[in-house]
Write an enzyme that holds these catalytic residues in place. Sequence first.
Site, PDB file in Angstrom:
ATOM      1  N   SER A 278      -0.853  -1.929  -3.408  1.00 38.59           N
ATOM      2  CA  SER A 278      -1.317  -2.561  -2.417  1.00 38.59           C
ATOM      3  C   SER A 278      -2.533  -2.784  -1.718  1.00 38.59           C
ATOM      4  CB  SER A 278      -0.390  -1.441  -0.899  1.00 38.59           C
ATOM      5  OG  SER A 278      -0.052  -1.948  -0.078  1.00 38.59           O
TER       6      SER A 278
ATOM      7  N   ASP B 204      -8.841 -15.287  -5.579  1.00 41.28           N
ATOM      8  CA  ASP B 204      -9.177 -16.551  -4.822  1.00 41.28           C
ATOM      9  C   ASP B 204     -10.192 -16.966  -4.109  1.00 41.28           C
ATOM     10  OD1 ASP B 204      -6.165 -16.016  -5.527  1.00 41.28           O
ATOM     11  OD2 ASP B 204      -5.426 -15.988  -2.765  1.00 41.28           O
TER      12      ASP B 204
ATOM     13  N   LYS C 130       3.215  -4.887  -4.825  1.00 41.14           N
ATOM     14  CA  LYS C 130       3.637  -3.820  -3.252  1.00 41.14           C
ATOM     15  C   LYS C 130       3.183  -5.104  -2.630  1.00 41.14           C
ATOM     16  CE  LYS C 130       5.349  -1.405  -0.083  1.00 41.14           C
ATOM     17  NZ  LYS C 130       4.428  -2.334   1.042  1.00 41.14           N
TER      18      LYS C 130
END
Length: 439
Positions: free
Chosen positions: A306, A317, A331
């Site tokens: 999460s 990224d 998650k």
Amino acid sequence: MKHRCPFVRPSALALALLLVSGGSLWAQQPPKASPVTDSPKALLPLDELRTFVEVMDRIKTAYVEPIDDKTLLENAIKGMLSNLDPHSAYLEPEAFNDLQESTSGEFGGLGIEVGTEDGFIKVVSPIDDTPASQAGIESGDLIIRIDGQSTKGISLMEAVEKMRGKAGSKIVLTLVREGGQPFDVKLTRAVIKVKSVKAELLESGYGYLRITQFQVNTGEEVAKAITRLKKDNRNKKLDGLVLDLRNNPGGVLQAAVEVADHFLTSGLIVYTKGRIPNSELRFSADSADVSEQVPLVVLINGGSASAAEIVAGALQDHKRALVMGTESFGKGSVQTVLPLNNDRALKLTTALYFTPNGRSIQAQGIVPDIEVAKAKLTRDNSTDGVKEADLAGHLGNGNGGPDRRSSADSAKAKRLQDDDYQLSQALNLLKGLNFTRAK
């Protein structure tokens, strides 16, 4: 991938203004949902409603023991939520209170983040310095019995209720690890005080920053820890930093955003998409940079879930860090906690979150740039032998350098990376990056 409660936390129940223990978002007031229907005027299914009323009446009149309307209706609500997804739930007063306390960093229990798999309860991650971690419970362990009672087919909330108990009370969990034989673990419930952030120098110039879970004040604590590491490094900029998110089950979304922002100077950090207007959120970095663009390696594993995946995904990224370790939990759904009457609440999955490049983590997780599996390090000191400096009457160093005896290594203090293969590899990677940069 990848609910939390004071003792044992069902995977992804952490809260505060915006929260993601599995992606939970705390809402002070229920969001006003836009009507989403398959037709302009969706009619209530009258036949099914008649059946519901008939079933309720049959239970009241024919069940072997008397049962009141309130119990039947609450059970019906629980049934509605339990058949949606593993993270949606109806929270009765005690569970709702547990949820609110969980972000304070102190709660009672075992210190395990749990989820479900194949009808059994699965350990997402043990929390550092708790009865669970001290007993050797690992991410991925299946809990097949609680005090001798099978967990097969019971709901996550039911399992949590069974594991909840007074601090000091005993409990026995029967676990299965990686398809092996079942074994029992005896634990004593305790008041869990979770320190969200830990930091230390691995060696001169290289820092280690561990986030055990994302609490309301984690972002602020990380900023202080980075400043402290620089001070410990004789007020010099660090040559490298390891950000350890292994076995971090998530927590407060806003805290994850703040942590990622400490390492980024611009760009999107995370965004969410759902069916209701309030579920469309975007978080971007500001220009401040507490980290001073220090070379960064992020460690993840199957217990990283999460909010931890949000941080790892954003830094990956933006190519701000190299992610090392093993694939994370996966998650990627967001829960909104909607307070109801009588101190109850509804925890409902309302959105998915996405990394800056548009990747959904749900049921997939973060794949590390460099895969390094967990391994045990052992040090062989038997080959040290005798050195010239150990010999009686040996000549001194012509340049005045100190003697280096064979016993020197044994006198060294044990370092954190000496028993942690993944961490030692992360440190080596940072050194290699600095070496190539200096060329």
